[in-house]
Design an enzyme around this catalytic site. Structure first.
Site, mmCIF file in Angstrom:
data_model
loop_
_atom_site.group_PDB
_atom_site.id
_atom_site.type_symbol
_atom_site.label_atom_id
_atom_site.label_comp_id
_atom_site.label_asym_id
_atom_site.label_seq_id
_atom_site.Cartn_x
_atom_site.Cartn_y
_atom_site.Cartn_z
ATOM 1 N NE ARG A 296 -9.083 9.462 -3.705
ATOM 2 C CZ ARG A 296 -8.019 10.157 -4.044
ATOM 3 N NH1 ARG A 296 -7.937 11.440 -3.692
ATOM 4 N NH2 ARG A 296 -7.031 9.606 -4.732
ATOM 5 C CE1 TYR A 439 -14.026 -0.980 -4.459
ATOM 6 C CE2 TYR A 439 -13.634 0.473 -2.616
ATOM 7 C CZ TYR A 439 -14.469 -0.378 -3.309
ATOM 8 O OH TYR A 439 -15.737 -0.620 -2.846
ATOM 9 C CD GLU A 440 -12.553 4.673 -6.377
ATOM 10 O OE1 GLU A 440 -12.001 5.597 -6.984
ATOM 11 O OE2 GLU A 440 -13.135 3.739 -6.948
ATOM 12 N N GLY A 441 -7.588 4.769 -4.399
ATOM 13 C CA GLY A 441 -6.358 5.255 -3.799
ATOM 14 C C GLY A 441 -6.130 4.590 -2.455
ATOM 15 C CD GLN A 446 -7.437 8.386 -0.288
ATOM 16 O OE1 GLN A 446 -7.899 9.526 -0.195
ATOM 17 N NE2 GLN A 446 -7.438 7.708 -1.422
#
Length: 595
Positions: A296, A439-441, A446
């Site tokens: 992240r 991506y990565e959430g 977040q």
């Protein structure tokens, strides 16, 4: 095409003048402590590699893309050679453990280099970045024997690594995953299942790829509580670390994407592949968060790096492009003036500059926290760093990716019609950076993480510590009173809306979801405002001390004023939206969407 030039002067300003990394390094334990000269030498070498090797491959990667045939993936021309040179020069091991071939430098040095790599060539940089995340996860969660087998060739760049979470049916809801793991008599597991959206999942850069795979051991509980994490090499590896036969891992396809064409985004199939348990059974998601949190922060830098690249391209163009007359005139000898003299072009350029340089301040602040997390001299220092990083990570990931996308769009707008044309390179920046908000959430994830787990869960303790730090600075700063007051007003609003959300969410189950994005953006605008006010103070002190670098410091001071007067007020809009609650979203019946 934009010609990337590493912003070494601003990197030095943030690293040494704003954050004083040289003194910070002296307080760390268990790693080398580079002085300012060593820091500069390393960064300058990284800049040369980014400018001379990676930047020329950026358009090549975009236009050629990765090619899939019979389960094999070939990367764009020049990518494999660049990766070998990168590995041979020791960049993959910059901040890794010397016991496995690393150089043992502080992680923040890796952050600085990562930014330059991503500005020059985001798609190429993902291969090394994903490997770095896998190395960190293995270092923390693999047993000693497995670390010895896997880490040295990964740090040396002979092998690479990936993160394998997503499956076609579950997306971000990992509790639904179906990939299975069957225990074997020798302590290994047989992994079966398919994963999608696996960046760098198959390629021709290295002789082996170590996949970190989430799977459910047969008989494990349903949901996220039954997930385990496994290291699954593409090719089998014996106890001595020697490569063996293929390990039942195959690439079924690569995705055809909007951007980052030079990175292979793969469908990976695991057919009885041998895997090795990392950490405890059924606690795989906890172990994977070592990788996720590092990723992240890396993604936040990817977006900030694109803001920098887009700003560089737009600034050069705006200085050269002649269109209409400005007030005052800039080029009386020409039939028109450079567009940089027009007020609205300046608005766009200053917004890009404020995001690129303010984002750098936040990214390096997080990097400093990562140093303390891993190398703080005492448990108390490490715990404090962990608490602050937990709060800052979702803000950095969410806010910097949103503003990175805005900066990329502004870059196209400065170019006008030429920005829409491929040959100028600005539209590639906009396509490549778009993924960072996903991506990565996704950024809503977040925001939910920030609000529920990092603010409400501990009663706002971590947030209160940060707000107290900002208020202490405001009360003692020598900055202009109007700018300090503007920031103070936003800090008060940040605290008050956080308390309102705490109370109101107790009776409104949808409030957190309805507010998460706006809350994240409110936090981001205010936090970057704090960093810009600090930067303005450093600049004023340098000017007062008689620095000869007058233009640079005046630019810092004026960009801070622009940010605090023009961009920080956006935080108040997000506060207003939060306070409207969730009814205007959730009371609407499905029939309202009928067409």
């Amino acid at each position: 095409m934009p010609s990337y030039k590493a912003p070494l002067r601003d990197i030095t300003f943030v690293a040494q003048e704003l954050l004083d990394l040289s003194s910070h390094y002296q307080q760390l334990a268990g790693c080398e402590a580079p002085d300012a000269a060593t820091f500069a030498a390393i960064v300058e070498e990284g800049a040369k590699f980014a400018e001379q090797v990676l930047a020329p491959l950026n358009a090549v990667g975009d236009q050629h893309g990765c090619q899939w045939q019979d389960g094999k993936v070939s990367t764009p021309p020049g990518f494999a050679d660049a990766f070998k040179r990168f590995a041979a020069n020791g960049w993959l091991g910059l901040d890794k453990d010397p016991a496995y071939g690393g150089q043992g430098l502080p992680p923040s040095l890796g952050f600085v280099n990562h930014e330059m790599v991503c500005s020059a060539n985001h798609a190429w940089g993902m291969y090394g970045n994903l490997t770095g995340g896998a190395i960190s996860t293995l270092s923390e969660h693999a047993d000693a024997a497995l670390r010895q087998r896997l880490l040295p060739p990964m740090i040396a760049g002979r092998w690479s690594g990936t993160m394998c979470l997503t499956e076609a049916h579950c997306g971000s809801d990992l509790g639904l995953l179906r990939t299975s793991a069957r225990p074997e008599a020798d302590g290994s597991y047989r992994i079966n299942g398919s994963k999608i959206f696996i960046s760098a999942g198959e390629h021709d850069l290295t002789e082996n790829i170590v996949h970190l795979v989430l799977a459910r051991i047969e008989g494990a509980p349903a949901g996220v509580k039954g997930i385990s994490l496994f290291a699954v090499p593409k090719r089998q590896v014996d106890e001595a670390g020697n490569l063996g036969q293929p390990n039942g891992v195959s690439c079924g396809a690569i995705e055809h994407k909007m951007g980052i064409h030079g990175n292979a985004t793969c469908v990976l199939n695991f057919d009885g592949a041998t895997g090795y348990l990392l950490g405890e059974a059924n606690r795989g998601l906890n172990a994977m968060f070592t990788y996720i949190n590092e990723s992240r922060l890396a993604v936040s830098q990817q977006a900030q790096a694109h803001a920098e690249a887009s700003f560089q391209g737009a600034l050069t163009y705006a200085r050269d492009r002649l269109q209409m007359r400005t007030t005052p005139r800039l080029r009386a000898d020409q039939p028109a003036d450079p567009i940089i003299g027009h007020a609205d072009v300046r608005r766009m350029l200053l917004t890009q500059k404020a995001y690129a340089e303010g984002g750098r301040m936040l990214a390096y602040t997080c990097a400093k926290g990562v140093d303390l997390l891993h190398h703080g001299a005492t448990p108390g220092v490490r715990q404090a760093a962990a608490r602050r990083l937990a709060l800052l990570t979702p803000i950095a990931k969410g806010f910097l990716t949103e503003t990175g996308n805005e900066a990329a769009q502004l870059g196209i707008q400065v170019f006008g019609g030429h920005g829409f044309i491929r040959e100028w390179g600005m539209e590639q920046i906009a396509r490549d950076v778009r993924i960072t908000a996903i991506y990565e959430g996704t950024n809503t994830i977040q925001g939910i993480d920030l609000l529920t787990r990092k603010v409400l869960a501990d009663g706002g303790e971590a947030l209160s510590e940060l707000l107290a730090e900002i208020e202490t600075f405001i009360h003692t700063t020598s900055a202009s009173a109007d700018l300090a007051q503007a920031l103070h007003d936003r800090v008060i609003a940040w605290r008050e809306v956080s308390e309102w959300l705490r109370d109101a969410s107790a009776t409104d189950a949808n409030l957190v979801g309805a507010s998460a994005y706006d809350y994240l953006m409110l936090c981001g605008y205010t936090l970057i405002g704090y960093l810009w006010l600090r930067a303005a103070c450093v600049a004023e002190q340098a000017l007062a001390a008689g620095s000869e670098d007058i233009a640079f410091y005046q630019g810092k001071r004026e960009t801070a004023r622009f940010y605090l007067q023009r961009l920080l007020p956006r935080a108040s809009l997000h506060e207003t939206l939060i306070r409207t609650g969730s009814d205007n979203l959730m009371r609407i019946s499905d029939s309202a969407f009928a067409r």
